[in-house]
Design a protein around this motif. Structure first.
Motif, short mmCIF file in Angstrom:
data_model
loop_
_atom_site.label_atom_id
_atom_site.label_comp_id
_atom_site.label_asym_id
_atom_site.label_seq_id
_atom_site.Cartn_x
_atom_site.Cartn_y
_atom_site.Cartn_z
N ALA A 370 11.04 17.79 22.88
CA ALA A 370 10.13 18.92 23.00
C ALA A 370 9.62 19.37 21.64
O ALA A 370 8.43 19.61 21.44
N VAL A 371 10.54 19.49 20.66
CA VAL A 371 10.15 19.90 19.31
C VAL A 371 9.28 18.82 18.66
O VAL A 371 8.26 19.11 18.03
N TRP A 372 9.67 17.57 18.80
CA TRP A 372 8.93 16.45 18.22
C TRP A 372 7.51 16.41 18.80
O TRP A 372 6.53 16.22 18.08
N SER A 373 7.38 16.60 20.10
CA SER A 373 6.07 16.58 20.74
C SER A 373 5.20 17.72 20.22
O SER A 373 3.99 17.53 19.98
N HIS A 374 5.78 18.88 20.03
CA HIS A 374 5.01 20.02 19.51
C HIS A 374 4.53 19.74 18.10
O HIS A 374 3.46 20.22 17.69
N GLN A 375 5.30 18.98 17.33
CA GLN A 375 4.88 18.62 15.98
C GLN A 375 3.73 17.60 16.01
O GLN A 375 2.81 17.68 15.20
N VAL A 376 3.78 16.66 16.93
CA VAL A 376 2.76 15.62 16.99
C VAL A 376 1.47 16.15 17.60
O VAL A 376 0.36 15.73 17.23
N PHE A 377 1.56 17.10 18.54
CA PHE A 377 0.39 17.64 19.22
C PHE A 377 0.34 19.17 19.07
O PHE A 377 0.48 19.91 20.06
N PRO A 378 0.15 19.68 17.85
CA PRO A 378 0.15 21.14 17.67
C PRO A 378 -1.06 21.82 18.30
O PRO A 378 -1.00 22.98 18.67
N GLU A 379 -2.20 21.09 18.42
CA GLU A 379 -3.39 21.70 18.98
C GLU A 379 -3.33 21.80 20.50
O GLU A 379 -3.93 22.69 21.09
N GLN A 380 -2.64 20.88 21.17
CA GLN A 380 -2.53 20.86 22.63
C GLN A 380 -1.07 20.66 23.02
O GLN A 380 -0.68 19.59 23.50
N PRO A 381 -0.23 21.67 22.83
CA PRO A 381 1.21 21.49 23.04
C PRO A 381 1.57 21.12 24.47
O PRO A 381 2.40 20.24 24.69
N ALA A 382 0.94 21.78 25.45
CA ALA A 382 1.31 21.49 26.85
C ALA A 382 0.85 20.10 27.26
O ALA A 382 1.59 19.35 27.91
N THR A 383 -0.37 19.72 26.87
CA THR A 383 -0.89 18.40 27.23
C THR A 383 -0.09 17.30 26.54
O THR A 383 0.27 16.29 27.15
N GLY A 384 0.20 17.48 25.25
CA GLY A 384 0.99 16.49 24.53
C GLY A 384 2.38 16.35 25.09
O GLY A 384 2.91 15.24 25.22
N PHE A 385 2.99 17.48 25.46
CA PHE A 385 4.34 17.42 26.01
C PHE A 385 4.34 16.81 27.40
O PHE A 385 5.29 16.14 27.79
N SER A 386 3.26 17.05 28.15
CA SER A 386 3.15 16.41 29.47
C SER A 386 3.11 14.89 29.31
O SER A 386 3.71 14.16 30.11
N GLY A 387 2.39 14.40 28.29
CA GLY A 387 2.39 12.97 28.02
C GLY A 387 3.76 12.45 27.66
O GLY A 387 4.19 11.38 28.11
#
Length: 444
Positions: A370-387
């Motif tokens: 979850a933290v790693w995903s938020h770092q990689v997709f800071p502009e779209q946290p929910a969409t990036g984390f869904s991926g």
């Protein structure tokens, strides 16, 4: 955290806890057990295909409530199942709940939690699974044997209560990220994704185009070699005249194809595969060696949940030791836990060490992703984390079915050892060292 506990600890992973009872009552073979386990993850994967777009439009509340209702109805169907068909349908519906519930919390955190606390809160929420497992273990111990249906009715009741609580507190509706105001002449110290916006505002202030001053006429184009005008700027602050239109955000598929995103998704895939095999077959391995009526199996499950509560410290550990070190420690621990059950499922010390290792490492692994995903997709946290969770779902979908087929051919112990070997691949897929979390945790 409670929603994660019921959708994962009860609805999704309760199948593995009660697997000996299911096999005995419904006459399930080990290969069919794997197929049913994968089918339960199919519901989660189907939900994840919808979450990324829906959370941006409707907000986290409707999706988390949908997940909670799926957990309530699914666990209720399992409790009342007269045969394998209804059992499988209930497990698929219950498994869908986790796909709706987890990813929207990334958006909820972005709305409701101060920036300096987000990584720690993200890690804590992901460990709600541990508390669900901790409750499920003693409950199953008290209702073992023919009483397993009462345990699943309790799961349904607790899922309903949690759903009602989340419906009261979570936000809904589209989310517009807040851009922090940069004072006149100030310097941006916000996250990287917002620096272009803050820099544009700073340049506007420096050029005298904000406040009460009227817009000044546009200067004549300067020669290419001439420096950009700096009237009104503070000494030492360099102001660049815009030379082109603002850059458009990259399409989602291109963002998902970046090296950092590919590494994240591949790790999530392996994490899901290894974890699904353990959740589906760990109790079966212990029960086969210790006996179906042994109290060791529910105690093993309870100990795993109790140890897993240490996952609430995931954010703190990442902030102190860094994402890469925590990543290496967690996957080494998960691999060792799975290997121990494959090598010595009848050894009490091996079973206990496996539970103590797997609980915190797996729970913290969820927070790490979850933290790693938020770092990689800071502009779209929910969409990036869904991926991220989608690829995790692909791993969970394949894991039980493949492991069940391998176990039918070469035995369950061999399947567990082979699964543990996959953790070596995850250890080779390390997070980007440039994206350190320590500065992020210290931001005001």
């Amino acid at each position: 955290m409670a929603a994660i506990g019921v959708t994962y600890g009860f609805a999704r992973y309760g199948y593995g806890l009660c697997l000996p009872e299911f096999r005995r009552e419904f006459g399930l073979s080990v290969s069919r057990v794997g197929l049913i386990g994968s089918a339960s993850y199919l519901g989660c994967l189907a939900a994840l295909l919808l979450v990324g777009g829906l959370v941006a439009r409707f907000g986290p509340r409707p999706l988390v409530v949908t997940g909670g209702l799926a957990a309530t109805l699914g666990t209720g169907m399992v409790a009342l199942a007269p045969g394998p068909g209804t059992l499988t349908a209930g497990l698929v519906l219950a498994g869908r709940s986790s796909g709706f519930a987890w990813a929207p919390y990334s958006d909820a955190i972005d709305r409701m939690v101060p920036r300096r606390l987000r990584e720690r809160v993200t890690g804590a929420i992901a460990t709600g699974t541990a508390f669900g497992v901790l409750v499920a273990g003693p409950l199953t111990l008290a209702t073992r044997g023919a009483g397993w249906r009462y345990a699943w009715l309790t799961f349904a009741a607790l899922s309903l209560l949690t759903t009602l609580a989340n419906a009261r507190v979570l936000p809904s509706g589209p989310h517009v990220p807040h851009v922090p105001h940069v004072p006149h002449g100030g310097v941006d110290r916000g996250p990287t994704s917002l620096r272009p916006l803050a820099r544009a505002e700073t340049e506007a202030h420096a050029a005298g185009r904000t406040g009460s001053q009227p817009p000044s006429p546009a200067p004549a184009p300067a020669p290419a070699s001439a420096p950009a005008p700096t009237h009104g700027a503070e000494p030492g602050l360099r102001v660049r005249a815009p030379t082109s239109a603002p850059a458009q955000p990259r399409p989602l598929l291109l963002q998902f194809a970046r090296r950092a995103a590919v590494t994240l998704f591949a790790t999530a895939l392996l994490y899901g595969l290894v974890g699904a095999v353990y959740w589906a077959f760990a109790v079966e391995a212990v029960a086969s060696a210790a006996g179906a009526e042994s109290v060791l199996t529910p105690l093993f499950w309870t100990l795993m949940g109790l140890a897993g509560t240490a996952g609430v410290l995931t954010g703190h550990a990442i902030g102190r030791f860094g994402l890469r070190r925590v990543h290496a420690g967690l996957f080494a621990g998960i691999g060792a836990a799975v290997a121990l059950l494959g090598l010595a499922p009848g050894s009490l010390p091996a079973v206990l060490v496996s539970a103590v290792l797997y609980g915190p490492c797996f729970m913290a692994g969820s927070g790490l992703l979850a933290v790693w995903s938020h770092q990689v997709f800071p502009e779209q946290p929910a969409t990036g984390f869904s991926g991220t969770v989608f690829f995790l779902g692909l791993g969970t979908l394949a894991g039980p079915a493949v492991a069940g087929a391998v176990a039918a051919a070469w035995g369950l112990r061999f399947a567990l050892v082979a699964t543990a070997a996959l953790c070596a691949l995850a250890l080779a897929m390390r997070p980007d060292p440039v994206r350190a979390l320590r500065p992020a945790l210290k931001q005001p």
